[in-house]
Design an enzyme around this catalytic site. Structure first.
Site, PDB file in Angstrom:
ATOM      1  CB  THR A  24      -0.851  -0.046   1.292  1.00  0.00           C
ATOM      2  OG1 THR A  24      -1.780  -1.091   1.141  1.00  0.00           O
ATOM      3  CG2 THR A  24      -1.551   1.249   1.591  1.00  0.00           C
TER       4      THR A  24
ATOM      5  CB  THR B  43       1.018   0.176   5.082  1.00  0.00           C
ATOM      6  OG1 THR B  43       1.138  -1.052   4.355  1.00  0.00           O
ATOM      7  CG2 THR B  43       2.341   0.483   5.750  1.00  0.00           C
ATOM      8  N   GLY B  44      -0.594  -2.285   6.545  1.00  0.00           N
ATOM      9  CA  GLY B  44      -0.501  -3.524   7.328  1.00  0.00           C
ATOM     10  C   GLY B  44      -1.788  -4.311   7.161  1.00  0.00           C
ATOM     11  CB  THR B  45      -3.068  -7.413   8.684  1.00  0.00           C
ATOM     12  OG1 THR B  45      -1.904  -8.089   8.211  1.00  0.00           O
ATOM     13  CG2 THR B  45      -4.282  -8.322   8.492  1.00  0.00           C
TER      14      THR B  45
ATOM     15  CB  VAL C 102     -13.443  -2.612   2.383  1.00  0.00           C
ATOM     16  CG1 VAL C 102     -12.788  -1.226   2.460  1.00  0.00           C
ATOM     17  CG2 VAL C 102     -14.343  -2.705   1.150  1.00  0.00           C
ATOM     18  N   GLY C 103     -10.274  -3.098   3.424  1.00  0.00           N
ATOM     19  CA  GLY C 103      -9.344  -2.955   4.548  1.00  0.00           C
ATOM     20  C   GLY C 103      -9.462  -1.588   5.213  1.00  0.00           C
TER      21      GLY C 103
END
Ligand code: ASP
Length: 358
Positions: free
Chosen positions: A222, A273-275, A251-252
Protein backbone atom coordinates in the site's frame (compact mmCIF):
# COMPACT_ATOMS: atom_id res chain seq x y z
CA UNK A 1 6.36 43.49 15.74
CA UNK A 2 8.77 42.58 12.98
CA UNK A 3 10.83 40.51 15.37
CA UNK A 4 7.74 38.78 16.74
CA UNK A 5 6.56 37.95 13.25
CA UNK A 6 9.93 36.59 12.27
CA UNK A 7 10.06 34.49 15.40
CA UNK A 8 6.69 32.97 14.65
CA UNK A 9 7.69 32.35 11.04
CA UNK A 10 10.64 30.28 12.09
CA UNK A 11 9.02 28.61 15.04
CA UNK A 12 8.23 24.94 14.89
CA UNK A 13 6.20 24.38 18.04
CA UNK A 14 3.83 27.25 18.66
CA UNK A 15 3.50 28.02 15.01
CA UNK A 16 -0.26 27.49 15.12
CA UNK A 17 -0.71 30.54 17.35
CA UNK A 18 1.61 32.37 14.99
CA UNK A 19 -0.52 31.34 12.07
CA UNK A 20 -3.64 32.98 13.44
CA UNK A 21 -1.70 36.15 14.23
CA UNK A 22 -0.35 36.27 10.74
CA UNK A 23 -3.64 35.43 9.13
CA UNK A 24 -4.55 39.00 10.00
CA UNK A 25 -1.58 40.38 8.07
CA UNK A 26 -1.88 40.74 4.34
CA UNK A 27 0.83 39.29 2.10
CA UNK A 28 2.99 37.97 4.92
CA UNK A 29 5.46 35.24 4.13
CA UNK A 30 4.46 31.65 4.81
CA UNK A 31 4.41 30.55 8.43
CA UNK A 32 5.85 27.07 8.12
CA UNK A 33 8.57 25.07 6.49
CA UNK A 34 6.96 22.27 4.54
CA UNK A 35 7.59 18.63 5.39
CA UNK A 36 6.65 15.30 3.95
CA UNK A 37 6.59 11.59 4.88
CA UNK A 38 5.76 8.74 2.47
CA UNK A 39 5.38 4.97 2.68
CA UNK A 40 5.24 2.21 0.11
CA UNK A 41 4.04 -0.58 2.35
CA UNK A 42 5.37 -2.65 5.23
CA UNK A 43 6.18 -6.35 5.41
CA UNK A 44 8.89 -8.98 5.63
CA UNK A 45 11.40 -6.91 3.70
CA UNK A 46 14.85 -8.16 4.68
CA UNK A 47 18.34 -7.28 3.54
CA UNK A 48 19.37 -10.95 3.35
CA UNK A 49 16.74 -11.80 0.77
CA UNK A 50 16.45 -8.48 -1.09
CA UNK A 51 18.07 -8.36 -4.48
CA UNK A 52 19.99 -5.08 -4.97
CA UNK A 53 18.31 -4.30 -8.28
CA UNK A 54 14.85 -4.55 -6.72
CA UNK A 55 15.89 -2.42 -3.80
CA UNK A 56 17.32 0.23 -6.12
CA UNK A 57 14.08 0.23 -8.14
CA UNK A 58 11.99 0.79 -5.01
CA UNK A 59 14.26 3.58 -3.83
CA UNK A 60 14.12 5.29 -7.23
CA UNK A 61 10.32 5.07 -7.32
CA UNK A 62 9.96 6.45 -3.82
CA UNK A 63 12.25 9.34 -4.77
CA UNK A 64 10.13 10.09 -7.82
CA UNK A 65 6.95 10.28 -5.74
CA UNK A 66 8.67 12.38 -3.06
CA UNK A 67 10.02 14.77 -5.69
CA UNK A 68 6.51 15.27 -7.06
CA UNK A 69 5.14 16.20 -3.64
CA UNK A 70 8.18 18.38 -2.83
CA UNK A 71 7.69 20.30 -6.05
CA UNK A 72 4.09 21.10 -5.11
CA UNK A 73 5.02 22.19 -1.59
CA UNK A 74 8.02 24.18 -2.76
CA UNK A 75 5.86 26.25 -5.04
CA UNK A 76 3.48 27.04 -2.18
CA UNK A 77 0.92 24.34 -3.01
CA UNK A 78 -1.34 22.78 -0.40
CA UNK A 79 -0.68 19.60 1.53
CA UNK A 80 -3.74 18.03 -0.14
CA UNK A 81 -2.25 18.80 -3.58
CA UNK A 82 1.10 17.32 -2.53
CA UNK A 83 -0.45 14.12 -1.16
CA UNK A 84 -2.46 13.61 -4.34
CA UNK A 85 0.50 14.33 -6.64
CA UNK A 86 2.77 11.79 -4.95
CA UNK A 87 0.13 9.08 -4.70
CA UNK A 88 -0.79 9.43 -8.38
CA UNK A 89 2.84 8.57 -9.21
CA UNK A 90 2.75 5.53 -6.92
CA UNK A 91 -0.55 4.44 -8.49
CA UNK A 92 1.03 4.39 -11.95
CA UNK A 93 4.06 2.45 -10.73
CA UNK A 94 3.67 -1.34 -11.00
CA UNK A 95 6.03 -1.88 -8.06
CA UNK A 96 3.37 -0.81 -5.58
CA UNK A 97 0.11 -2.37 -4.54
CA UNK A 98 -1.97 0.62 -5.61
CA UNK A 99 -3.51 1.45 -8.97
CA UNK A 100 -1.46 -0.36 -11.65
CA UNK A 101 0.37 -3.12 -9.76
CA UNK A 102 -2.45 -3.77 -7.30
CA UNK A 103 -2.84 -7.30 -5.95
CA UNK A 104 -5.63 -9.54 -7.25
CA UNK A 105 -8.73 -10.71 -5.46
CA UNK A 106 -9.35 -14.48 -5.24
CA UNK A 107 -11.56 -14.23 -8.31
CA UNK A 108 -8.89 -12.50 -10.36
CA UNK A 109 -9.90 -8.83 -10.15
CA UNK A 110 -8.15 -5.66 -9.02
CA UNK A 111 -10.38 -3.82 -6.53
CA UNK A 112 -8.87 -0.52 -5.44
CA UNK A 113 -9.38 1.49 -2.24
CA UNK A 114 -8.19 5.03 -1.41
CA UNK A 115 -8.79 7.90 0.99
CA UNK A 116 -7.68 11.48 1.50
CA UNK A 117 -8.24 13.87 4.38
CA UNK A 118 -7.64 17.59 4.79
CA UNK A 119 -6.51 18.44 8.31
CA UNK A 120 -7.48 22.09 8.01
CA UNK A 121 -11.18 21.45 7.38
CA UNK A 122 -11.63 17.81 8.49
CA UNK A 123 -13.08 17.17 5.05
CA UNK A 124 -12.45 13.65 3.80
CA UNK A 125 -13.13 11.48 0.77
CA UNK A 126 -12.81 7.73 0.32
CA UNK A 127 -13.53 5.01 -2.22
CA UNK A 128 -13.54 1.22 -2.02
CA UNK A 129 -13.67 -1.55 -4.59
CA UNK A 130 -13.21 0.61 -7.69
CA UNK A 131 -12.12 -1.22 -10.83
CA UNK A 132 -12.07 1.36 -13.62
CA UNK A 133 -10.67 4.61 -12.28
CA UNK A 134 -6.99 5.01 -13.09
CA UNK A 135 -6.24 7.19 -10.05
CA UNK A 136 -8.31 6.17 -7.02
CA UNK A 137 -6.66 8.91 -4.93
CA UNK A 138 -8.01 11.59 -7.28
CA UNK A 139 -11.42 9.96 -7.04
CA UNK A 140 -11.22 10.08 -3.23
CA UNK A 141 -10.40 13.77 -3.56
CA UNK A 142 -13.34 14.31 -5.89
CA UNK A 143 -15.64 12.60 -3.37
CA UNK A 144 -14.32 15.05 -0.77
CA UNK A 145 -14.64 18.16 -2.92
CA UNK A 146 -17.40 17.48 -5.41
CA UNK A 147 -19.90 15.25 -3.62
CA UNK A 148 -21.88 15.66 -0.41
CA UNK A 149 -20.52 12.28 0.78
CA UNK A 150 -17.40 10.87 2.39
CA UNK A 151 -17.29 7.33 1.02
CA UNK A 152 -18.40 5.71 -2.25
CA UNK A 153 -17.97 2.08 -3.29
CA UNK A 154 -17.82 -0.13 -6.38
CA UNK A 155 -19.52 0.63 -9.65
CA UNK A 156 -21.20 3.73 -8.22
CA UNK A 157 -17.85 5.19 -7.29
CA UNK A 158 -16.49 4.53 -10.79
CA UNK A 159 -19.62 6.11 -12.31
CA UNK A 160 -19.11 9.19 -10.15
CA UNK A 161 -15.45 9.31 -11.29
CA UNK A 162 -16.55 9.29 -14.92
CA UNK A 163 -19.14 11.99 -14.22
CA UNK A 164 -16.48 14.35 -12.88
CA UNK A 165 -14.13 13.61 -15.79
CA UNK A 166 -11.58 11.36 -14.11
CA UNK A 167 -9.76 8.98 -16.44
CA UNK A 168 -11.48 5.61 -16.82
CA UNK A 169 -9.59 2.54 -18.00
CA UNK A 170 -10.38 -1.06 -18.85
CA UNK A 171 -9.91 -3.18 -15.68
CA UNK A 172 -7.06 -5.02 -17.45
CA UNK A 173 -5.04 -1.77 -17.23
CA UNK A 174 -4.25 -2.73 -13.62
CA UNK A 175 -3.00 -6.22 -14.57
CA UNK A 176 0.65 -7.03 -13.88
CA UNK A 177 2.15 -10.44 -14.55
CA UNK A 178 4.08 -10.45 -11.29
CA UNK A 179 0.97 -9.94 -9.16
CA UNK A 180 -1.01 -12.45 -11.21
CA UNK A 181 1.58 -15.18 -10.78
CA UNK A 182 1.80 -14.36 -7.09
CA UNK A 183 -1.98 -14.85 -6.78
CA UNK A 184 -1.85 -18.14 -8.66
CA UNK A 185 0.95 -19.43 -6.41
CA UNK A 186 -0.94 -18.43 -3.27
CA UNK A 187 -4.22 -20.02 -4.38
CA UNK A 188 -2.50 -23.25 -5.42
CA UNK A 189 -0.63 -23.41 -2.14
CA UNK A 190 -3.87 -22.97 -0.21
CA UNK A 191 -5.72 -25.48 -2.42
CA UNK A 192 -8.20 -22.84 -3.59
CA UNK A 193 -9.54 -22.61 -7.16
CA UNK A 194 -7.49 -20.52 -9.60
CA UNK A 195 -9.68 -18.14 -11.64
CA UNK A 196 -9.21 -17.81 -15.41
CA UNK A 197 -6.62 -15.31 -16.60
CA UNK A 198 -8.43 -11.95 -16.79
CA UNK A 199 -9.87 -10.75 -20.10
CA UNK A 200 -7.59 -8.22 -21.74
CA UNK A 201 -4.46 -9.45 -19.95
CA UNK A 202 -1.38 -9.89 -22.16
CA UNK A 203 -0.68 -13.44 -23.35
CA UNK A 204 0.76 -15.75 -20.73
CA UNK A 205 4.60 -15.73 -20.78
CA UNK A 206 6.27 -19.02 -21.68
CA UNK A 207 8.16 -19.25 -18.43
CA UNK A 208 7.15 -18.17 -14.95
CA UNK A 209 8.55 -14.81 -13.81
CA UNK A 210 10.98 -15.06 -10.93
CA UNK A 211 9.26 -13.41 -7.96
CA UNK A 212 10.88 -10.01 -7.30
CA UNK A 213 11.13 -10.91 -3.65
CA UNK A 214 10.59 -14.08 -1.61
CA UNK A 215 6.97 -15.19 -1.55
CA UNK A 216 4.96 -13.23 0.96
CA UNK A 217 7.94 -10.93 1.58
CA UNK A 218 6.18 -7.84 0.45
CA UNK A 219 2.71 -8.86 1.29
CA UNK A 220 1.39 -5.33 1.49
CA UNK A 221 2.70 -2.50 -0.70
CA UNK A 222 0.00 0.00 0.00
CA UNK A 223 1.15 3.59 -0.47
CA UNK A 224 0.55 6.60 1.73
CA UNK A 225 1.67 10.20 2.06
CA UNK A 226 1.33 12.79 4.82
CA UNK A 227 2.34 16.41 4.25
CA UNK A 228 2.62 19.79 5.96
CA UNK A 229 2.43 22.84 3.71
CA UNK A 230 3.81 26.35 4.19
CA UNK A 231 0.42 27.54 5.41
CA UNK A 232 0.67 25.12 8.33
CA UNK A 233 -2.00 22.71 7.08
CA UNK A 234 -1.56 18.96 7.09
CA UNK A 235 -3.17 16.22 4.99
CA UNK A 236 -3.04 12.44 4.66
CA UNK A 237 -3.76 10.04 1.81
CA UNK A 238 -3.58 6.28 1.28
CA UNK A 239 -4.14 4.09 -1.78
CA UNK A 240 -4.14 0.29 -2.08
CA UNK A 241 -5.27 -2.83 -3.85
CA UNK A 242 -5.90 -4.33 -0.40
CA UNK A 243 -4.71 -7.80 0.51
CA UNK A 244 -3.95 -10.48 -2.07
CA UNK A 245 -6.65 -13.11 -2.66
CA UNK A 246 -9.24 -11.12 -0.71
CA UNK A 247 -12.84 -12.31 -1.09
CA UNK A 248 -16.43 -11.25 -0.72
CA UNK A 249 -15.91 -7.53 -1.32
CA UNK A 250 -13.43 -7.29 1.56
CA UNK A 251 -12.36 -3.72 2.36
CA UNK A 252 -9.34 -2.96 4.55
CA UNK A 253 -8.40 0.03 6.66
CA UNK A 254 -6.91 2.27 3.98
CA UNK A 255 -10.16 3.96 2.87
CA UNK A 256 -11.67 3.98 6.36
CA UNK A 257 -11.30 7.44 7.85
CA UNK A 258 -9.75 7.08 11.29
CA UNK A 259 -8.39 3.58 10.63
CA UNK A 260 -5.88 3.76 7.77
CA UNK A 261 -6.09 7.48 7.05
CA UNK A 262 -6.72 10.55 9.23
CA UNK A 263 -5.72 14.22 9.39
CA UNK A 264 -6.56 17.06 11.75
CA UNK A 265 -4.63 20.28 12.26
CA UNK A 266 -5.38 19.86 15.97
CA UNK A 267 -3.12 16.81 16.18
CA UNK A 268 -1.57 15.04 13.21
CA UNK A 269 -1.96 13.37 9.83
CA UNK A 270 -1.47 9.60 9.57
CA UNK A 271 -1.39 6.97 6.83
CA UNK A 272 -1.15 3.29 7.73
CA UNK A 273 -0.15 0.04 6.09
CA UNK A 274 -0.50 -3.52 7.33
CA UNK A 275 -3.20 -6.11 7.88
CA UNK A 276 -6.19 -3.82 7.67
CA UNK A 277 -8.46 -5.81 9.96
CA UNK A 278 -6.32 -4.89 13.00
CA UNK A 279 -6.02 -1.26 11.96
CA UNK A 280 -9.80 -0.98 11.68
CA UNK A 281 -10.38 -2.51 15.09
CA UNK A 282 -7.89 -0.15 16.73
CA UNK A 283 -8.80 2.88 14.58
CA UNK A 284 -5.04 3.23 14.39
CA UNK A 285 -4.74 6.57 12.58
CA UNK A 286 -7.19 8.35 14.86
CA UNK A 287 -5.68 6.65 17.90
CA UNK A 288 -2.25 8.14 17.13
CA UNK A 289 -3.86 11.57 16.72
CA UNK A 290 -5.88 11.19 19.94
CA UNK A 291 -2.69 10.48 21.93
CA UNK A 292 -1.15 13.64 20.46
CA UNK A 293 -4.26 15.76 20.97
CA UNK A 294 -5.48 14.65 24.39
CA UNK A 295 -2.34 13.31 26.05
CA UNK A 296 0.02 15.85 24.51
CA UNK A 297 2.39 13.05 23.47
CA UNK A 298 5.22 13.74 21.03
CA UNK A 299 4.31 12.29 17.64
CA UNK A 300 6.95 9.55 17.59
CA UNK A 301 5.97 8.33 21.06
CA UNK A 302 2.29 8.26 20.08
CA UNK A 303 2.99 6.30 16.89
CA UNK A 304 5.25 3.86 18.76
CA UNK A 305 2.66 3.30 21.46
CA UNK A 306 -0.03 2.40 18.94
CA UNK A 307 2.18 0.19 16.76
CA UNK A 308 4.48 -1.47 19.30
CA UNK A 309 1.99 -1.79 22.16
CA UNK A 310 -1.62 -1.74 20.94
CA UNK A 311 -1.17 -3.36 17.50
CA UNK A 312 1.39 -5.79 18.86
CA UNK A 313 -0.98 -6.84 21.65
CA UNK A 314 -3.49 -8.00 19.01
CA UNK A 315 -0.70 -9.68 16.99
CA UNK A 316 -1.36 -7.21 14.20
CA UNK A 317 1.39 -6.24 11.78
CA UNK A 318 2.23 -3.11 9.85
CA UNK A 319 3.13 0.50 10.41
CA UNK A 320 2.26 4.19 10.11
CA UNK A 321 3.75 7.43 8.89
CA UNK A 322 2.69 10.68 10.55
CA UNK A 323 3.26 14.44 10.62
CA UNK A 324 2.12 17.35 12.81
CA UNK A 325 1.41 21.00 11.98
CA UNK A 326 4.51 21.96 14.00
CA UNK A 327 6.68 19.83 11.72
CA UNK A 328 7.25 16.65 13.73
CA UNK A 329 7.63 13.65 11.42
CA UNK A 330 7.39 10.02 12.49
CA UNK A 331 7.24 6.47 11.28
CA UNK A 332 6.76 3.33 13.27
CA UNK A 333 6.36 -0.31 12.19
CA UNK A 334 6.61 -3.76 13.75
CA UNK A 335 7.54 -5.60 10.55
CA UNK A 336 11.13 -6.27 9.39
CA UNK A 337 10.82 -3.46 6.87
CA UNK A 338 8.73 -0.63 5.51
CA UNK A 339 9.43 1.33 2.35
CA UNK A 340 9.48 4.91 3.61
CA UNK A 341 10.92 8.38 3.12
CA UNK A 342 10.84 11.80 4.70
CA UNK A 343 11.96 15.25 3.78
CA UNK A 344 11.84 18.71 5.26
CA UNK A 345 12.03 22.00 3.35
CA UNK A 346 15.68 22.76 2.64
CA UNK A 347 16.73 19.28 3.80
CA UNK A 348 17.63 16.03 2.11
CA UNK A 349 15.30 13.19 1.20
CA UNK A 350 15.93 10.26 3.56
CA UNK A 351 14.77 6.88 2.31
CA UNK A 352 14.56 3.77 4.48
CA UNK A 353 13.68 0.14 3.75
CA UNK A 354 14.82 -2.07 6.66
CA UNK A 355 14.17 -1.78 10.36
CA UNK A 356 17.85 -1.22 11.19
CA UNK A 357 17.90 2.10 9.34
CA UNK A 358 17.15 5.34 11.22
N1 ASP B 1 -3.80 -2.03 4.85
C1 ASP B 1 -4.11 -2.60 3.56
C2 ASP B 1 -5.37 -3.40 3.67
O1 ASP B 1 -5.54 -4.12 4.64
C3 ASP B 1 -3.04 -3.46 3.02
C4 ASP B 1 -1.68 -2.85 3.03
O2 ASP B 1 -1.36 -2.02 3.84
O3 ASP B 1 -0.90 -3.20 2.15
O4 ASP B 1 -6.16 -3.37 2.76
Amino acid sequence: MKIALRACMLAGVGAVAGASLMAQQAAVPPTHHWALVLHGGAGVIERATMDPKTEAAYRASIKQAADAAAKVLDSGGSSVDAVEAAIRIFEDDPLFNAGRGAVFTADGKNELDAAIMDGATLKAGAVAGVTRTRHPISLARAVMEKSPHVMLIGAGADAFAASVGLEQVDPSFFFTERRWQSLVRQLKKEGRPVPPRPAGAPPEPVSELAPMEPEGAHKYGTVGVVALDRQGNIAAGTSTGGTQAKRWGRVGDSPIIGAGTYASNRSCAVSATGTGEYFIRLTVAREVCALVEYKGMPLQAAADQVIHKELQALNGDGGVIAITPDGQMAWSFNTPGMYRARMREGGKLEIGVYNDEP
